[in-house]
Design a protein around this motif. Sequence first.
Motif, PDB file in Angstrom:
ATOM      1  N   ASN A 120       8.510   1.462  14.666  1.00 55.43           N
ATOM      2  CA  ASN A 120       7.278   2.132  15.355  1.00 55.43           C
ATOM      3  C   ASN A 120       6.167   1.122  15.067  1.00 55.43           C
ATOM      4  O   ASN A 120       5.661   0.760  13.821  1.00 55.43           O
ATOM      5  N   VAL A 121       5.709   0.173  16.097  1.00 51.49           N
ATOM      6  CA  VAL A 121       4.900  -0.853  15.773  1.00 51.49           C
ATOM      7  C   VAL A 121       3.420  -0.342  15.674  1.00 51.49           C
ATOM      8  O   VAL A 121       3.084   0.264  16.669  1.00 51.49           O
ATOM      9  N   CYS A 122       2.845  -0.313  14.765  1.00 47.29           N
ATOM     10  CA  CYS A 122       1.514   0.327  14.448  1.00 47.29           C
ATOM     11  C   CYS A 122       0.303  -0.897  14.703  1.00 47.29           C
ATOM     12  O   CYS A 122      -0.717  -0.500  15.033  1.00 47.29           O
ATOM     13  N   HIS A 123       0.436  -1.852  14.019  1.00 47.74           N
ATOM     14  CA  HIS A 123      -0.622  -2.791  13.896  1.00 47.74           C
ATOM     15  C   HIS A 123      -0.006  -3.978  14.523  1.00 47.74           C
ATOM     16  O   HIS A 123       0.805  -4.775  13.937  1.00 47.74           O
ATOM     17  N   ASN A 124      -0.364  -4.318  15.647  1.00 50.98           N
ATOM     18  CA  ASN A 124       0.304  -5.284  16.251  1.00 50.98           C
ATOM     19  C   ASN A 124      -0.636  -6.871  16.381  1.00 50.98           C
ATOM     20  O   ASN A 124      -1.351  -6.957  17.292  1.00 50.98           O
ATOM     21  N   GLY A 125      -0.302  -7.466  15.672  1.00 51.05           N
ATOM     22  CA  GLY A 125      -1.197  -8.787  15.457  1.00 51.05           C
ATOM     23  C   GLY A 125      -1.014  -9.853  16.681  1.00 51.05           C
ATOM     24  O   GLY A 125      -1.893 -10.500  16.898  1.00 51.05           O
ATOM     25  N   ILE A 173       6.451   0.866  11.213  1.00 51.24           N
ATOM     26  CA  ILE A 173       6.936   2.215  10.351  1.00 51.24           C
ATOM     27  C   ILE A 173       8.537   1.975  10.789  1.00 51.24           C
ATOM     28  O   ILE A 173       8.814   1.981  12.232  1.00 51.24           O
ATOM     29  N   GLU A 227      12.164   6.104   5.538  1.00 52.00           N
ATOM     30  CA  GLU A 227      11.248   5.280   6.112  1.00 52.00           C
ATOM     31  C   GLU A 227      10.468   4.565   5.077  1.00 52.00           C
ATOM     32  O   GLU A 227      10.176   4.824   4.159  1.00 52.00           O
ATOM     33  N   THR A 262       0.519  -1.213   0.028  1.00 56.39           N
ATOM     34  CA  THR A 262      -0.161  -0.126  -0.237  1.00 56.39           C
ATOM     35  C   THR A 262       0.834   1.078   0.033  1.00 56.39           C
ATOM     36  O   THR A 262       0.374   2.238  -0.634  1.00 56.39           O
ATOM     37  N   PHE A 263       2.088   1.166   0.573  1.00 61.74           N
ATOM     38  CA  PHE A 263       2.791   2.270   0.914  1.00 61.74           C
ATOM     39  C   PHE A 263       4.167   2.410  -0.252  1.00 61.74           C
ATOM     40  O   PHE A 263       4.753   3.422  -0.123  1.00 61.74           O
ATOM     41  N   LYS A 319      13.036   8.224   0.784  1.00 64.01           N
ATOM     42  CA  LYS A 319      13.566   9.481   1.733  1.00 64.01           C
ATOM     43  C   LYS A 319      12.568   9.980   2.199  1.00 64.01           C
ATOM     44  O   LYS A 319      11.491  10.223   1.417  1.00 64.01           O
ATOM     45  N   THR A 320      12.720  10.552   3.631  1.00 64.51           N
ATOM     46  CA  THR A 320      11.656  11.212   4.034  1.00 64.51           C
ATOM     47  C   THR A 320      11.788  12.697   3.746  1.00 64.51           C
ATOM     48  O   THR A 320      10.620  13.290   4.012  1.00 64.51           O
ATOM     49  N   LEU A 351       4.026   6.019  -2.187  1.00 64.50           N
ATOM     50  CA  LEU A 351       3.616   7.270  -1.364  1.00 64.50           C
ATOM     51  C   LEU A 351       4.827   8.062  -1.123  1.00 64.50           C
ATOM     52  O   LEU A 351       4.726   9.213  -1.048  1.00 64.50           O
ATOM     53  N   MET A 352       6.194   7.694  -1.302  1.00 65.59           N
ATOM     54  CA  MET A 352       7.373   8.598  -0.869  1.00 65.59           C
ATOM     55  C   MET A 352       7.744   9.345  -2.181  1.00 65.59           C
ATOM     56  O   MET A 352       8.548  10.036  -2.063  1.00 65.59           O
ATOM     57  N   GLY A 353       7.152   9.148  -3.453  1.00 63.58           N
ATOM     58  CA  GLY A 353       7.329   9.779  -4.306  1.00 63.58           C
ATOM     59  C   GLY A 353       8.282   9.229  -5.331  1.00 63.58           C
ATOM     60  O   GLY A 353       8.556   9.299  -6.363  1.00 63.58           O
TER      61      GLY A 353
END
Lengths: 121, 163
Positions: free
Chosen positions: A67-72, A117, A32, A10-11, A21-22, A14-16
């Motif tokens: 950075n854990v966002c969705h922790n199954g 992330i 990132e 999905t991502f 690079k952020t 997104l970074m162009g």
Amino acid sequence: MAITIALDATFTHLMGDRSLKTKQNSTSREREAVVTITVGAGDTYTTNGVTLDFTQIRLFSQVYLVNVCHNGYVLPVQYIPAAGNAAATGKMKFFDSSGAELGNGSAAIQNKVIKCIIRGI
Amino acid sequence: MVNPNQPISDAPSFTDSDKATKHGNFPTPLSDAPSFSESISFLGPPITVDATFAHLNGRDFFIQGVDSTPNRERGAICTISMGSTVYSTGGVPVDFTQSLIKFRTVYLCKVIGGTKLYSLYVPDANNDADEGELKFFDSAGAELPQGSTLLQNLNVQCYIRGN
């Protein structure tokens, strides 16, 4: 079956550009990515954490933050960066509901999917 | 040097013509957003942008400098006001298309405050912003039972990413 780490589809756009690079058009080299960590059906826990190799994600050489966002797995996890933040040898520790680290050989992590992330270079 | 006390109203903003030029079907300007007093029904509890963070990405929530990249990703910190919500097995539906947020897709939602419960956002298959669900778990890691009232009156703070 090994633990796999994949760039979240999905991502990817997104970074162009593919550099992740952020800050494009700057001297910053920080990158990132959103990645999905999948623990295989046959994988078991190793005391002090399972090793995560992020070099397979567009050649990250260092990862300093996960950075854990969705922790199954639901219960707490903690990323332990490697010496020098080496992207290939950081570890993810898993804990039980009492806050104790899982025992060596625990199967509680099997088939769990964790979306994170990561930041590094 | 950035002045941290600079009023939000002084932050640079886009004109509608800028948005139309750079982003095509850009979300409706915030000033035109409907309020809760209007008769629009949304799924799940009300969600608002956290006032403390409302200016961090500019009023359009774009994460990166839109002048130099084609990136359309947006991010926001928002508060889900649970009110009298009771838990539904499979997760509480959360609708990020509502109010001032007006996201069309949300692929990531991380609970960062407002509850001690463990949580897991389950995005819609197409990441539709009004179809995701937020699952909650007790201290043992078990999903809350159907009808649980543990969420009631919580103001759950989340970080979302989407566009």
